[in-house]
Design an enzyme around this catalytic site. Structure first.
Site, PDB file in Angstrom:
ATOM      1  N   VAL A 134       0.908  -1.152   0.000  1.00  0.00           N
ATOM      2  CA  VAL A 134       0.000   0.000   0.000  1.00  0.00           C
ATOM      3  C   VAL A 134       0.946   1.201   0.000  1.00  0.00           C
ATOM      4  CG1 VAL A 134      -1.760   1.297   1.260  1.00  0.00           C
ATOM      5  CG2 VAL A 134      -1.853  -1.209   1.222  1.00  0.00           C
ATOM      6  N   PRO A 135       1.192   1.779  -1.176  1.00  0.00           N
ATOM      7  CA  PRO A 135       2.267   2.762  -1.324  1.00  0.00           C
ATOM      8  C   PRO A 135       1.923   4.142  -0.777  1.00  0.00           C
ATOM      9  CG  PRO A 135       1.128   2.507  -3.399  1.00  0.00           C
ATOM     10  CD  PRO A 135       0.517   1.513  -2.447  1.00  0.00           C
ATOM     11  N   CYS A 136       1.830   4.235   0.536  1.00  0.00           N
ATOM     12  CA  CYS A 136       1.479   5.498   1.180  1.00  0.00           C
ATOM     13  C   CYS A 136       2.510   6.586   0.891  1.00  0.00           C
ATOM     14  CB  CYS A 136       1.276   5.304   2.675  1.00  0.00           C
ATOM     15  SG  CYS A 136       2.628   4.477   3.525  1.00  0.00           S
ATOM     16  N   HIS A 137       3.725   6.197   0.509  1.00  0.00           N
ATOM     17  CA  HIS A 137       4.746   7.189   0.162  1.00  0.00           C
ATOM     18  C   HIS A 137       4.359   7.978  -1.088  1.00  0.00           C
ATOM     19  CE1 HIS A 137       5.862   3.599  -2.162  1.00  0.00           C
ATOM     20  NE2 HIS A 137       6.427   4.438  -3.035  1.00  0.00           N
ATOM     21  N   ARG A 138       3.419   7.466  -1.875  1.00  0.00           N
ATOM     22  CA  ARG A 138       2.988   8.149  -3.098  1.00  0.00           C
ATOM     23  C   ARG A 138       1.907   9.192  -2.840  1.00  0.00           C
ATOM     24  NH1 ARG A 138       2.475   2.560  -6.392  1.00  0.00           N
ATOM     25  NH2 ARG A 138       4.706   2.044  -6.340  1.00  0.00           N
TER      26      ARG A 138
END
Length: 187
Positions: A134-138
């Site tokens: 879950v690419p929360c960094h994006r």
């Protein structure tokens, strides 16, 4: 039964926990591998184990992404049990952001029906049990602002992950952007 393991990546030793063929948690490297193991075990209640083939494939995909390949991780099966409905919607919307791209907290909130829930989106992502997958960094602030990131290293880690993916933050530089402000003032 939940099992977990560490795996090496270009950003350090990350952790993964699974139940059968579904990932239940991931961790970016903490201050040390021992910290990563401790936090993963505390979060999941699992024990160390040898990853089955589906989890080894997930590890290979995450490692490729962290090495700069624009790998799609949506094929990785995840166990979102125990996560409230709103957070699950946030995680689903976030998983749809392709590598190398970003979205704002407000855009995710709008996608879920109410732009005023941007802060709630941020809170859900702050509790993300599956960073990388879950690419929360994006997910970034308005105008390309890099706001909080709960992994070790904070915003610097978020920026590193975005750089590895080749994400463009903000608009392209304009002709006179490198000049001091006084030089830009009209006469």
């Amino acid at each position: 039964m939940v099992r977990y393991a560490l795996f090496p990546t270009p950003l350090g030793d990350c952790g993964i926990a699974w139940r059968n063929d579904r990932v239940v948690a991931t961790r970016l490297q903490d201050k040390s591998p021992a910290d990563t193991i401790h936090r993963l075990a505390a979060r999941t209640g699992g024990t160390r184990g040898e990853p089955p083939i589906a989890i080894r494939r997930a590890i290979a995909s995450m490692t490729a992404l962290l090495a700069g390949e624009r790998t799609d991780l949506t094929h990785i099966l995840c166990d979102f049990g125990g996560i409230d409905g709103f957070a699950a919607q946030v995680y689903s919307a976030t998983r749809a952001i392709p590598a190398g791209e970003t979205a704002t907290y407000g855009a995710i909130a709008s996608q879920l029906g109410d732009k005023r829930l941007a802060r709630n989106v941020g809170q859900a992502l702050g509790q993300n049990p599956l960073p990388i997958i879950v690419p929360c960094h994006r997910v970034i602030g308005v105008g390309g602002r890099l706001t909080g990131f709960s992994a070790a290293g904070g915003v610097a880690t978020k920026l590193k992950m975005l750089e590895v993916e080749g994400a463009q933050l903000g608009s392209a530089p304009r002709l006179f952007d490198d000049l001091p402000l006084a030089a830009k003032a009209p006469r």
